[in-house]
Write a protein that holds these residues in place. Structure first.
Motif, PDB file in Angstrom:
ATOM      1  N   LEU A  30      33.068 -13.062 -26.274  1.00 21.91           N
ATOM      2  CA  LEU A  30      33.274 -14.454 -26.692  1.00 21.91           C
ATOM      3  C   LEU A  30      32.881 -14.637 -28.149  1.00 21.91           C
ATOM      4  O   LEU A  30      33.599 -15.292 -28.922  1.00 21.91           O
ATOM      5  CB  LEU A  30      32.470 -15.393 -25.801  1.00 21.91           C
ATOM      6  N   ILE A  31      31.762 -14.048 -28.533  1.00 25.33           N
ATOM      7  CA  ILE A  31      31.306 -14.157 -29.913  1.00 25.33           C
ATOM      8  C   ILE A  31      32.351 -13.579 -30.860  1.00 25.33           C
ATOM      9  O   ILE A  31      32.721 -14.198 -31.872  1.00 25.33           O
ATOM     10  CB  ILE A  31      29.961 -13.433 -30.105  1.00 25.33           C
ATOM     11  N   GLU A  32      32.851 -12.412 -30.537  1.00 25.78           N
ATOM     12  CA  GLU A  32      33.820 -11.744 -31.409  1.00 25.78           C
ATOM     13  C   GLU A  32      35.163 -12.460 -31.414  1.00 25.78           C
ATOM     14  O   GLU A  32      35.871 -12.454 -32.427  1.00 25.78           O
ATOM     15  CB  GLU A  32      33.962 -10.286 -30.991  1.00 25.78           C
ATOM     16  N   ALA A  33      35.526 -13.091 -30.297  1.00 30.29           N
ATOM     17  CA  ALA A  33      36.769 -13.868 -30.264  1.00 30.29           C
ATOM     18  C   ALA A  33      36.687 -15.048 -31.223  1.00 30.29           C
ATOM     19  O   ALA A  33      37.655 -15.368 -31.923  1.00 30.29           O
ATOM     20  CB  ALA A  33      37.050 -14.355 -28.845  1.00 30.29           C
ATOM     21  N   ALA A  34      35.525 -15.707 -31.273  1.00 35.83           N
ATOM     22  CA  ALA A  34      35.336 -16.826 -32.199  1.00 35.83           C
ATOM     23  C   ALA A  34      35.441 -16.354 -33.642  1.00 35.83           C
ATOM     24  O   ALA A  34      36.061 -17.008 -34.479  1.00 35.83           O
ATOM     25  CB  ALA A  34      33.982 -17.485 -31.953  1.00 35.83           C
ATOM     26  N   VAL A  35      34.846 -15.194 -33.913  1.00 39.53           N
ATOM     27  CA  VAL A  35      34.894 -14.644 -35.269  1.00 39.53           C
ATOM     28  C   VAL A  35      36.332 -14.326 -35.660  1.00 39.53           C
ATOM     29  O   VAL A  35      36.806 -14.689 -36.745  1.00 39.53           O
ATOM     30  CB  VAL A  35      34.016 -13.382 -35.362  1.00 39.53           C
ATOM     31  N   ALA A  36      37.047 -13.631 -34.765  1.00 41.42           N
ATOM     32  CA  ALA A  36      38.419 -13.214 -35.062  1.00 41.42           C
ATOM     33  C   ALA A  36      39.353 -14.404 -35.255  1.00 41.42           C
ATOM     34  O   ALA A  36      40.280 -14.348 -36.072  1.00 41.42           O
ATOM     35  CB  ALA A  36      38.938 -12.316 -33.938  1.00 41.42           C
ATOM     36  N   ALA A  37      39.092 -15.495 -34.527  1.00 43.70           N
ATOM     37  CA  ALA A  37      39.970 -16.664 -34.604  1.00 43.70           C
ATOM     38  C   ALA A  37      39.682 -17.532 -35.816  1.00 43.70           C
ATOM     39  O   ALA A  37      40.488 -18.403 -36.151  1.00 43.70           O
ATOM     40  CB  ALA A  37      39.836 -17.489 -33.328  1.00 43.70           C
ATOM     41  N   GLY A  38      38.525 -17.334 -36.446  1.00 42.79           N
ATOM     42  CA  GLY A  38      38.191 -18.135 -37.626  1.00 42.79           C
ATOM     43  C   GLY A  38      37.824 -19.569 -37.319  1.00 42.79           C
ATOM     44  O   GLY A  38      38.029 -20.456 -38.150  1.00 42.79           O
ATOM     45  N   VAL A  39      37.262 -19.820 -36.129  1.00 40.30           N
ATOM     46  CA  VAL A  39      36.865 -21.179 -35.786  1.00 40.30           C
ATOM     47  C   VAL A  39      35.555 -21.529 -36.492  1.00 40.30           C
ATOM     48  O   VAL A  39      34.855 -20.656 -37.012  1.00 40.30           O
ATOM     49  CB  VAL A  39      36.675 -21.344 -34.263  1.00 40.30           C
ATOM     50  N   PHE A  40      35.226 -22.808 -36.504  1.00 43.12           N
ATOM     51  CA  PHE A  40      33.880 -23.243 -36.880  1.00 43.12           C
ATOM     52  C   PHE A  40      33.182 -23.759 -35.629  1.00 43.12           C
ATOM     53  O   PHE A  40      33.823 -24.012 -34.604  1.00 43.12           O
ATOM     54  CB  PHE A  40      33.908 -24.296 -37.984  1.00 43.12           C
ATOM     55  N   ILE A  41      31.863 -23.927 -35.705  1.00 45.49           N
ATOM     56  CA  ILE A  41      31.114 -24.382 -34.534  1.00 45.49           C
ATOM     57  C   ILE A  41      30.081 -25.419 -34.928  1.00 45.49           C
ATOM     58  O   ILE A  41      29.454 -25.328 -35.992  1.00 45.49           O
ATOM     59  CB  ILE A  41      30.453 -23.185 -33.800  1.00 45.49           C
ATOM     60  N   VAL A  42      29.932 -26.435 -34.074  1.00 42.19           N
ATOM     61  CA  VAL A  42      28.934 -27.496 -34.249  1.00 42.19           C
ATOM     62  C   VAL A  42      28.002 -27.414 -33.035  1.00 42.19           C
ATOM     63  O   VAL A  42      28.357 -27.899 -31.962  1.00 42.19           O
ATOM     64  CB  VAL A  42      29.595 -28.890 -34.326  1.00 42.19           C
ATOM     65  N   PRO A  43      26.830 -26.813 -33.150  1.00 42.83           N
ATOM     66  CA  PRO A  43      26.010 -26.551 -31.963  1.00 42.83           C
ATOM     67  C   PRO A  43      25.496 -27.785 -31.222  1.00 42.83           C
ATOM     68  O   PRO A  43      25.284 -27.746 -30.016  1.00 42.83           O
ATOM     69  CB  PRO A  43      24.835 -25.735 -32.518  1.00 42.83           C
TER      70      PRO A  43
END
Length: 425
Positions: free
Chosen positions: A233-246
């Motif tokens: 999941l972590i790597e999918a977020a990186v590959a997709a170039g998303v941002f995150i608001v915790p």
């Protein structure tokens, strides 16, 4: 009331400047009208300029709360008092959103705001349960991918600046809720992108985060908090170039010890807090957490861990509170943001990284190219604080001056005298 821009320039001398990404020592910054006119050393003061001594202080871009729900101008005023010059609203009544946007456009004594208007969800999906409870008005939903284009077009007509998409199966509240299909989410994202809107997904669980990422979302409005996130999941977020608001402060608000308990006792913050919020918080303190919180299937530490791991691999991290207030939840506009920054540092960010998450990162993620940094030609949304928040994030709480589009903000402190009286007892 409507406030006018400053009629004379202001020169801040010899302040440390955090420009959105790095700290510069002993800089002069000239404010002229609504913008920053110059940044440098030994700037000449224009005729008639107000000159402020910035020695021992740090000047920063106005803070940006990347996840709020704004329903009245008092909330925008509260946000501004705590240094937040822009709020990014993540969904609510379209009529209210338009009213907030118009008020912020006209008044410099309020935080600016960008709005999502009506969020996209399945019929009966989150937050439709709030309609059943009488907490919000009924709103349109999306029954399938063939309805996506019309739904997004209607949001643009409402004045939406970005699109909020709900992917919530009810895990967080202990009640199963219907979800839109991946095909529907993908169609919504495509329709939004065709109209120039960024897309943000409500994703409290790992499965929701993965679905949003796989469908092409631009950002996650929460970090997954229903358990430890695996590396895939972590790597999918990186590959997709998303941002995150915790939204860590919102998640701690669902626990027995919200972050706000510490905030309301800080003498740098308490005098500017909304008295009604403080009274509500006192009531929350005395309420049995099990009755106040109900069944919750998420934990702040899981969100903090996932967000930090994503961030360390290059995912932009944005500071946001999910600030609402009321309904037994302590997270609110303005003061809670300082709790979010402290929680981000406790999770593993350096204070400087947290400041980037509060300034340039949300500006970049939402295409707000006129703010989030300190540089010539940018909006003069600025705050001056005592000390160095790149070393101690709580120094950000000691605001000595604040400007919104070049206008010096009068920070009224309704509790200041009460606080003074208590300290003298």
């Amino acid at each position: 009331m409507t406030t006018a821009h400053a009629t004379s320039p202001t020169l801040i001398r010899q302040a440390a400047v955090f420009d959105g990404s790095r700290l510069l020592s002993a800089q002069d910054v000239l404010i002229d009208g609504p913008v920053i006119a110059a940044v440098g050393t030994r700037l000449e003061a224009p005729d008639g300029a107000t000159v402020l001594d910035g020695a021992g202080r740090t000047l920063l871009p106005g803070l940006i709360d990347a996840h709020t729900h704004t329903t009245d101008t008092a909330q925008l005023r509260q946000a501004l008092l705590f240094g937040i010059t822009t709020e990014l609203d993540m969904g609510g009544s379209a009529e209210t959103a338009r009213r907030m946007r118009a008020a912020a456009d006209e008044r410099d004594d309020l935080a600016d705001v960008r709005v999502a208007t009506t969020g996209a969800t399945a019929p009966g999906g989150h937050p439709c349960q709030l309609v059943e409870l009488g907490m919000i008005e009924p709103f349109p939903t999306v029954g399938g991918p063939d309805e996506a284009d019309a739904f997004v077009a209607a949001r643009v007509a409402e004045g939406a600046d970005h699109l909020k998409i709900f992917i919530e199966d009810g895990t967080a509240i202990g009640k199963p809720l219907p979800l839109m299909s991946p095909q529907t989410v993908t169609a919504l994202i495509r329709a939004a992108h065709e109209r120039g809107l960024r897309t943000v997904a409500h994703t409290l669980t790992r499965s929701a985060a993965r679905q949003a990422i796989d469908c092409g979302i631009d950002g996650l409005a929460h970090a997954p908090a229903d358990g430890p996130s695996d590396q895939a999941l972590i790597e999918a977020a990186v590959a997709a170039g998303v941002f995150i608001v915790p939204t860590l402060t919102a998640l701690t608000g669902m626990t027995a010890v919200p972050a706000e308990y510490e905030l309301c006792d800080d003498p740098r913050l308490r005098p500017y807090a909304d008295p009604q919020w403080l009274a509500d918080l006192d009531e929350i303190r005395t309420t049995d957490p099990a009755r106040r919180i109900g069944p919750i299937g998420v934990e702040p530490q899981y969100a903090a861990d996932a967000a930090l791991r994503m961030f360390r691999l290059g995912v932009p991290l944005l500071a946001g509170t999910d600030g609402t207030g009321g309904h037994g939840h302590p997270t609110t506009h303005g003061i809670s943001y300082h709790g979010e920054l402290a929680l981000l540092v406790a999770a593993g960010l350096t204070p400087a990284q947290a400041l980037t998450a509060a300034t340039s990162a949300p500006a970049d993620a939402f295409g707000l190219s006129d703010r989030g940094r300190i540089g010539p030609g940018l909006r003069a949304d600025l705050l001056l604080v005592a000390g160095d928040p790149t070393r101690d994030i709580t120094a950000l709480r000691a605001i000595t001056a604040l400007w919104r589009t070049g206008t010096l903000v009068e920070r009224t402190a309704p509790l200041a005298e009460q606080t003074k009286d208590r300290t003298q007892e």
